[in-house]
Design a protein around this motif. Structure first.
Motif, mmCIF file in Angstrom:
data_model
loop_
_atom_site.group_PDB
_atom_site.id
_atom_site.type_symbol
_atom_site.label_atom_id
_atom_site.label_comp_id
_atom_site.label_asym_id
_atom_site.label_seq_id
_atom_site.Cartn_x
_atom_site.Cartn_y
_atom_site.Cartn_z
ATOM 1 N N ASP A 218 0.870 -1.174 0.000
ATOM 2 C CA ASP A 218 0.000 0.000 0.000
ATOM 3 C C ASP A 218 0.914 1.234 0.000
ATOM 4 O O ASP A 218 1.523 1.559 1.021
ATOM 5 N N ASN A 233 3.524 0.740 3.125
ATOM 6 C CA ASN A 233 3.232 -0.303 4.113
ATOM 7 C C ASN A 233 3.063 -1.601 3.337
ATOM 8 O O ASN A 233 2.161 -1.717 2.507
ATOM 9 N N ILE A 234 3.926 -2.552 3.621
ATOM 10 C CA ILE A 234 4.038 -3.738 2.769
ATOM 11 C C ILE A 234 3.974 -5.006 3.613
ATOM 12 O O ILE A 234 4.649 -5.098 4.640
ATOM 13 N N ALA A 367 -3.160 -3.072 -3.485
ATOM 14 C CA ALA A 367 -2.444 -3.894 -2.505
ATOM 15 C C ALA A 367 -2.757 -5.375 -2.610
ATOM 16 O O ALA A 367 -2.680 -6.102 -1.612
ATOM 17 N N HIS B 159 0.753 3.281 13.506
ATOM 18 C CA HIS B 159 1.167 1.883 13.608
ATOM 19 C C HIS B 159 1.004 1.428 15.050
ATOM 20 O O HIS B 159 1.617 1.983 15.954
ATOM 21 N N LEU B 235 -3.046 -4.280 7.582
ATOM 22 C CA LEU B 235 -2.923 -2.895 7.107
ATOM 23 C C LEU B 235 -4.247 -2.171 7.319
ATOM 24 O O LEU B 235 -5.313 -2.774 7.190
ATOM 25 N N ARG B 237 -6.711 1.493 6.721
ATOM 26 C CA ARG B 237 -6.997 2.779 6.088
ATOM 27 C C ARG B 237 -8.104 3.463 6.870
ATOM 28 O O ARG B 237 -9.052 2.821 7.313
ATOM 29 N N ARG B 243 -3.165 6.214 7.069
ATOM 30 C CA ARG B 243 -2.902 4.804 6.820
ATOM 31 C C ARG B 243 -2.192 4.229 8.035
ATOM 32 O O ARG B 243 -1.616 4.972 8.821
ATOM 33 N N GLY B 244 -2.219 2.906 8.129
ATOM 34 C CA GLY B 244 -1.541 2.345 9.277
ATOM 35 C C GLY B 244 -1.490 0.847 9.278
ATOM 36 O O GLY B 244 -1.685 0.207 8.236
ATOM 37 N N TRP B 369 -8.867 -6.019 0.892
ATOM 38 C CA TRP B 369 -9.398 -4.941 1.712
ATOM 39 C C TRP B 369 -10.869 -5.213 2.033
ATOM 40 O O TRP B 369 -11.663 -5.561 1.158
#
Lengths: 374, 374, 374, 374
Positions: A218, A233-234, A367, B159, B235, B237, B243-244, B369
């Motif tokens: 992402d 962010n992977i 992603a 995060h 991940l 959103r 994002r995080g 997602w």
């Protein structure tokens, strides 16, 4: 052993990484910088060469490759420290001239170029090295040895991250560093993933002894008007069953060069951070956390081999970088057959581009998981 | 103010979290534990009650709710500290009897049950509280205040992670804690994501002042034969553009209760870790990193309001937990109208289940997602 | 076991340590505070008692001792949390009335008074306890056990320090805490050495299992007009041959409650800091540094005995303090014969006064070595 | 600027500090090592010279001084890295020959010799430099600047320590390093105080801008049969009214090269540790603790002047050492008039010997206060 002769392409006025390569090369006394084409602008090249007292300055890299190859005391190797898009043309010129190449990362702008270059490399006698400098750090070497010897058991998780904040605002056009790193034409379109994400990914793979098979990425460009990613962010998957992640950011306010690695296996866990590289935290499963220090009681052979000074006297960024230069010198001098195992080369160069390529494909597909193919 | 009367369901012999709730309730002298159904097994319930000198012990929670509601000096509130699948039935029984409920997290086994319960809650006079205890920590309160007051600017990245290693091996069936946490029937199928992932997610949302809109989750069960997830790489959103990520793991060898939060905005960055909760690292964009201490010069009103002792004298896990109990008491006593803003309730309970639900849906769809719907 | 009844003398409005004792006493549910003379000013005593909902409030400690001794449900013990110069008169009144005493440190204003009081104590049935609270911390207990079991070998060096900066400027007369602590009439002339130096010294001795034989002390009053010491640099010698130091300061800018202990023996070294009390750093001679955590794999029996919650969930200042209250309750209830070994009593009270006395004598003699005599 | 020519006396096989000087001299490309008398044993001198590819090797330092002075391309300066007792004779030979001297510390074996040498130095044109290498660290420079500019106010306390554990057991006679450092004939009688105590003392004075006026020293030789001190606990007084301490130990189990400095003034406090030299902790009185990083937002001019690489990329021991070599080169080349202010010279050399002398006198007088006279 004679001191090897080094040339440099790039690294003129206002550059950062060129000066680093020069200090790294000097540290162990194995190289003498004697020639350069420090800038693609001839004036600036001459001025920069004079400023550092360089004996032989050239107006173009093509001329430099030709002339140095022809001289009896020509350079043994050239360091390429230009923006990314110039790496491959320069490398080809020198390799074709029989001169070894020490190239900064990432290799180039796109995977296809990288693969084609790799294929060419096989035909050259001269060798190609890539400066993923963090792998020269003694305790990174130890982490790799510990994984390799099974001290962590089967690896379940690997989390690597490289967080910076220096591009949290729109880049100052006067800042040479920032300017080319945010210019898609010169980076190939990658921002944080190319500049620092490749370091984090390379570090993880170096220690794991394995590259990832799939990733989901992402990517964002948080700073308005920026044309390359400034955050990624992977998630990672490895063929062995390990899972992990890479975070790369140049907008993570409050960080400087936060390259960190965590590995969790079924027999133990490891933590290492480049900002304090002289300690490696190791916890055997069910045991007490240990702080292994460079040069200390817990240091193993791979770390000891690249340690210069006693425990408690910190080595840093330049020392790790210098270790690559020393190992390349040892290898080229025939003194150490081990060099090729630890110094990154063409395979790592292509793996880095495959990482960038997969990140970009995945991000475009919202992603979705993408295979890493190299 | 009179000391409120507390009951407890669950928390008998061998339990961990029941004892924690009892200490937390005692710390500030606002509660007196007077009644309980400490185990669903009547014998064990009686034995456990005697062991802690509990005045009124019941053989079932239904009896307890009925009897306590009928007494003049019946309990004001009940703490529910059973395995997850029992939370809702117990909560309903007490709420229906007009007794407030303080429930451990996660709320229940599945989102549908949670939503139905939330709908019922609206019809009760008695109130429902959820013990996401880490939000009681003074510097978590401060982090929330700093975000809310714009000190971090627009949030780009959040995060959060909660890493443990105590389930790195197959659970010992004798270990009551481990047994129910790895039993899908009692957890609803969630493992690490329910037990600790919900804490990390709640912490992120509490500080951000926003829940996530989408997530992509890669869940694993690394330990052979385990029927619930023991690791999750997620991940995130947010609708605001942030994002995080959330990492939750019970197989991260070398970690204990590694709940950490990092937030990066365009005006500053924050770091907090529950294992050393008395400091909050704050770096204003372009400035020097500051170590704000609980009770120290940089402490703000939200932190000061829940600080008991001076800077440099550490408060810990029980103190943060106790703060929720104190705020609930203040609120129920009418002394503090602010209680409902900081103590998690039914909205957070449903949000936690929505998180679990989305994680499970996403993971089944290969980490696609998924929207979080609550 | 019934909950014991506690009284309190001192700890009224504006006081700090009284509230700490009350939280500490509540934490484990072994004590109920039922009576108090919270201030020597009757009005303030009444107001303070009402503010905390205290059942029985007295206008003087003499009256309180007399009345409580006469009641059937009178207090089992009294906590004395007044300024230093009042400790002994209060203690005598309660001990003489058959009520146990839990007294804050230091015991009194001068060594002679301490010695006379100690002699009297021998004649009472009721017992005397002193709250050197840091010795209740699990990893302090472990450090003592490790020394006692020879894991550090012969101790060569012990360095303890307690650094604060809250008195770096002239004390605000409105600050009740600061006012009496800088008033020689109420402290007996000791400043930092009495308030915090005694803690550091007690901690060192508790872990070593030995008191010092000689010290050389250089005391200062850096803040203009201050009549008590605000800094002390002290060298120590022990009969066993160990050497060491105590630093106590209330003007060490940048510190909060920096109580730290380092011990170096010929088989290993230890480090502990009260601001992060959940870890103990241990390095066996020639080995790797270990981070032992409270509740973790390296925790030993003495630590485990006073640990409430799992590793990675921090316990803090109040928990350690509460452990003393729990152990005193256990001891008075006849449940635990071990209490007297770990809870400081009259011997430690006199040792603390001997330390203060030697510091003052040495400093007057230009830091000449002085014997500690108790 | 031409690269200066360097010679070396000492630093042959088995030596540690010679190799460090060579790396330090190389790092910035300002020196070329061209000549040496690497050992007092001619065979070993020749072998050692060959091993490092040294062009001109001499069998004695006298010959080397004579010959190099006579050559057109003779050395500009010589580095002296022998055991202490040889420093002065070698230094005199080269200074007399007009060759600058860069000498390791401490200067010599006793204060009288030092004072006589200092008097002679005034008569030479060639200059004398002393490698108290830690003063080359960027954040040590910043600490000095902060004190000098009044950011800490009046300094009340300065605590410096240098703790090692590598001599915790009797020295292995095969260990060249340990052997001479524990031999009173070669050190002049000083053990830890000379080898590392002088570093701690120099560091404190460098940052304070003041030497101590009095000290009280308690020296020990903990290891049986050792003829030099292996531990020193020292109290300091300064003419300005500041107080402080020096701890130097080579038996502090669990430490490596624990050189730390703490300064507390009435406007702020500082902390620096050489094992993690890239951060400086600063707390303004009444403010929040700041972590100033090398190259970061809080870095001041004195630090920036000696910083090579960006914040977050650690510099270490060799870089600080290299800074002295670079500044000496700049100074000798006439390029930088500031060199003499920051590079230690004869005054610091004598101050170090005065420190050792006072420690030994004080310790013999049972740690009585002694004046430092230089």
């Amino acid at each position: 052993m004679r001191r090897l002769r080094l040339g440099m392409v790039g690294g003129g006025e206002g550059a950062f990484i060129g000066a680093v390569h020069r200090m790294a090369a000097r540290l162990d006394g194995r190289w003498e910088l004697v020639a350069g084409n420090l800038s693609s602008t001839p004036d600036k090249a001459a001025r920069s060469a004079e400023a550092i007292g360089l004996a032989r300055s050239y107006g173009s890299f093509e001329e430099m490759a030709r002339e140095e190859a022809a001289q009896e005391d020509g350079i043994d190797a050239v360091s390429i420290v230009t923006p990314n898009h110039i790496h491959v043309p320069v490398a080809k010129a020198f390799l074709a001239a029989g001169i070894h190449v020490i190239c900064d990362k990432p290799l180039t702008t796109d995977l296809e170029t990288a693969q084609a270059f790799a294929a060419e490399c096989a035909g050259y006698d001269a060798q190609f090295f890539l400066t993923h400098n963090y792998t020269g750090s003694p305790l990174v070497r130890q982490a790799r040895q510990m994984v390799s010897e099974g001290m962590l058991g089967n690896i379940r998780l690997v989390h690597a991250e490289y967080l910076q904040d220096w591009l949290s605002r729109p880049a100052d056009p006067e800042n040479v560093q920032a300017a080319w790193r945010t210019d898609p034409a010169r980076t190939g379109g990658a921002g944080a993933i190319g500049d620092i994400g490749t370091h984090a990914y390379n570090l993880a793979c170096f220690v794991m002894g394995e590259t990832a098979s799939q990733l989901a990425a992402d990517l964002q460009s948080f700073v308005g008007g920026r044309e390359v990613d400034d955050n990624a962010n992977i998630l990672l998957r490895f063929g062995s069953g390990s899972r992990g992640s890479i975070f790369a950011s140049q907008v993570a306010t409050g960080t400087e060069n936060g390259l960190k690695l965590r590995i969790h296996g079924d027999k133990g866990g490891l933590f290492w951070a480049q900002e304090n590289p002289n300690e490696l935290i190791f916890t055997p499963m069910g045991g007490v956390e240990q702080r292994i220090t460079r040069g200390g009681a817990g240091a193993m052979s791979a770390a000891e081999a690249v340690t210069r000074i006693p425990a408690g006297h910190p080595e840093g960024y330049l020392e790790a970088f210098g270790t690559l230069y020393r190992e390349i010198a040892d290898h080229l001098s025939g003194a150490d057959s081990a060099g090729l195992e630890t110094v990154p080369g063409i395979a790592e160069a292509v793996a880095g581009m495959a990482f960038i390529d997969a990140c970009q494909r995945s991000s475009k597909a919202d992603a979705a998981w993408c295979d890493l193919t190299s």
